[in-house]
Design a protein around this motif. Structure first.
Motif, PDB file in Angstrom:
ATOM      1  N   VAL A   3       9.284  -9.340  -0.315  1.00  0.00           N
ATOM      2  CA  VAL A   3       8.626  -8.960  -1.573  1.00  0.00           C
ATOM      3  C   VAL A   3       9.188  -9.772  -2.734  1.00  0.00           C
ATOM      4  CG1 VAL A   3       8.424  -7.074  -3.242  1.00  0.00           C
ATOM      5  CG2 VAL A   3       7.892  -6.673  -0.847  1.00  0.00           C
ATOM      6  N   HIS A   4      10.505  -9.879  -2.805  1.00  0.00           N
ATOM      7  CA  HIS A   4      11.118 -10.618  -3.917  1.00  0.00           C
ATOM      8  C   HIS A   4      10.927 -12.126  -3.775  1.00  0.00           C
ATOM      9  CE1 HIS A   4      12.710  -7.171  -5.883  1.00  0.00           C
ATOM     10  NE2 HIS A   4      13.351  -6.776  -4.799  1.00  0.00           N
ATOM     11  N   ALA A   5      10.968 -12.632  -2.550  1.00  0.00           N
ATOM     12  CA  ALA A   5      10.782 -14.069  -2.335  1.00  0.00           C
ATOM     13  C   ALA A   5       9.380 -14.517  -2.734  1.00  0.00           C
ATOM     14  CB  ALA A   5      11.050 -14.424  -0.878  1.00  0.00           C
ATOM     15  N   ASN A   6       8.396 -13.625  -2.582  1.00  0.00           N
ATOM     16  CA  ASN A   6       7.021 -13.958  -2.941  1.00  0.00           C
ATOM     17  C   ASN A   6       6.642 -13.478  -4.333  1.00  0.00           C
ATOM     18  OD1 ASN A   6       6.111 -15.298  -0.507  1.00  0.00           O
ATOM     19  ND2 ASN A   6       6.458 -13.326   0.477  1.00  0.00           N
ATOM     20  N   ASP A   7       7.620 -12.955  -5.071  1.00  0.00           N
ATOM     21  CA  ASP A   7       7.430 -12.522  -6.462  1.00  0.00           C
ATOM     22  C   ASP A   7       6.327 -11.471  -6.592  1.00  0.00           C
ATOM     23  OD1 ASP A   7       8.568 -12.682  -8.931  1.00  0.00           O
ATOM     24  OD2 ASP A   7       7.296 -14.315  -9.644  1.00  0.00           O
ATOM     25  N   ILE A   8       6.282 -10.538  -5.645  1.00  0.00           N
ATOM     26  CA  ILE A   8       5.296  -9.454  -5.674  1.00  0.00           C
ATOM     27  C   ILE A   8       5.826  -8.353  -6.579  1.00  0.00           C
ATOM     28  CG2 ILE A   8       4.117  -7.703  -4.294  1.00  0.00           C
ATOM     29  CD1 ILE A   8       4.419  -9.655  -1.906  1.00  0.00           C
ATOM     30  N   ARG A   9       5.005  -7.901  -7.517  1.00  0.00           N
ATOM     31  CA  ARG A   9       5.402  -6.854  -8.467  1.00  0.00           C
ATOM     32  C   ARG A   9       4.257  -5.885  -8.685  1.00  0.00           C
ATOM     33  NH1 ARG A   9       9.335  -9.410 -12.386  1.00  0.00           N
ATOM     34  NH2 ARG A   9       9.937 -11.321 -11.357  1.00  0.00           N
ATOM     35  N   PHE A  10       4.613  -4.642  -8.959  1.00  0.00           N
ATOM     36  CA  PHE A  10       3.611  -3.660  -9.346  1.00  0.00           C
ATOM     37  C   PHE A  10       3.412  -3.779 -10.860  1.00  0.00           C
ATOM     38  CE2 PHE A  10       5.542  -1.588  -5.575  1.00  0.00           C
ATOM     39  CZ  PHE A  10       4.413  -1.633  -4.765  1.00  0.00           C
ATOM     40  N   PRO A  11       2.186  -3.924 -11.333  1.00  0.00           N
ATOM     41  CA  PRO A  11       1.975  -4.164 -12.760  1.00  0.00           C
ATOM     42  C   PRO A  11       2.401  -2.992 -13.652  1.00  0.00           C
ATOM     43  CG  PRO A  11      -0.122  -3.959 -11.605  1.00  0.00           C
ATOM     44  CD  PRO A  11       0.949  -3.952 -10.570  1.00  0.00           C
ATOM     45  N   TRP A  12       2.457  -1.779 -13.129  1.00  0.00           N
ATOM     46  CA  TRP A  12       2.837  -0.632 -13.950  1.00  0.00           C
ATOM     47  C   TRP A  12       4.348  -0.382 -13.963  1.00  0.00           C
ATOM     48  CZ3 TRP A  12       0.079  -0.374  -9.403  1.00  0.00           C
ATOM     49  CH2 TRP A  12       0.749   0.151  -8.320  1.00  0.00           C
ATOM     50  N   ASP A  13       5.114  -1.147 -13.180  1.00  0.00           N
ATOM     51  CA  ASP A  13       6.565  -0.969 -13.103  1.00  0.00           C
ATOM     52  C   ASP A  13       7.233  -1.812 -14.190  1.00  0.00           C
ATOM     53  OD1 ASP A  13       9.186  -0.599 -12.472  1.00  0.00           O
ATOM     54  OD2 ASP A  13       9.015  -1.220 -10.389  1.00  0.00           O
TER      55      ASP A  13
END
Length: 87
Positions: free
Chosen positions: A20-30
């Motif tokens: 998740v971190h390597a692909n820079d995946i983020r939840f927009p509301w976090d």
């Protein structure tokens, strides 16, 4: 057996977190995740994490591990430690 299952789950969670971190995946509301710099590797992201947050993570895991392995707590739950004949 219980130790193998627990460590397998930890390894899977760690792998998913790394991906998740390597692909820079983020939840927009976090808001916390969105405040972290983008484009960093998981190792660099750990380096920019505040020292207090690192200790909070480590101490929380340590407490949960202590709670699960404590023979007094297990006896109150009607169980035994897995190294002493428990499941």
């Amino acid at each position: 057996r219980e130790a193998e299952i627990k460590h397998g789950r930890i390894a899977m969670a760690g792998f998913v977190g790394y991906i998740v971190h390597a692909n820079d995946i983020r939840f927009p509301w976090d808001k916390v995740a969105m405040a972290a710099p983008k484009g960093l590797s998981p190792q660099e992201l750990w380096d920019v994490t505040p020292e207090a947050a690192k200790w909070q993570i480590i101490l929380t895991i340590a407490f949960l591990e202590f709670w699960r392995e404590n023979s007094y707590i297990l006896s109150k739950e009607g169980e035994q430690h897995y190294m002493r004949g428990g499941k």
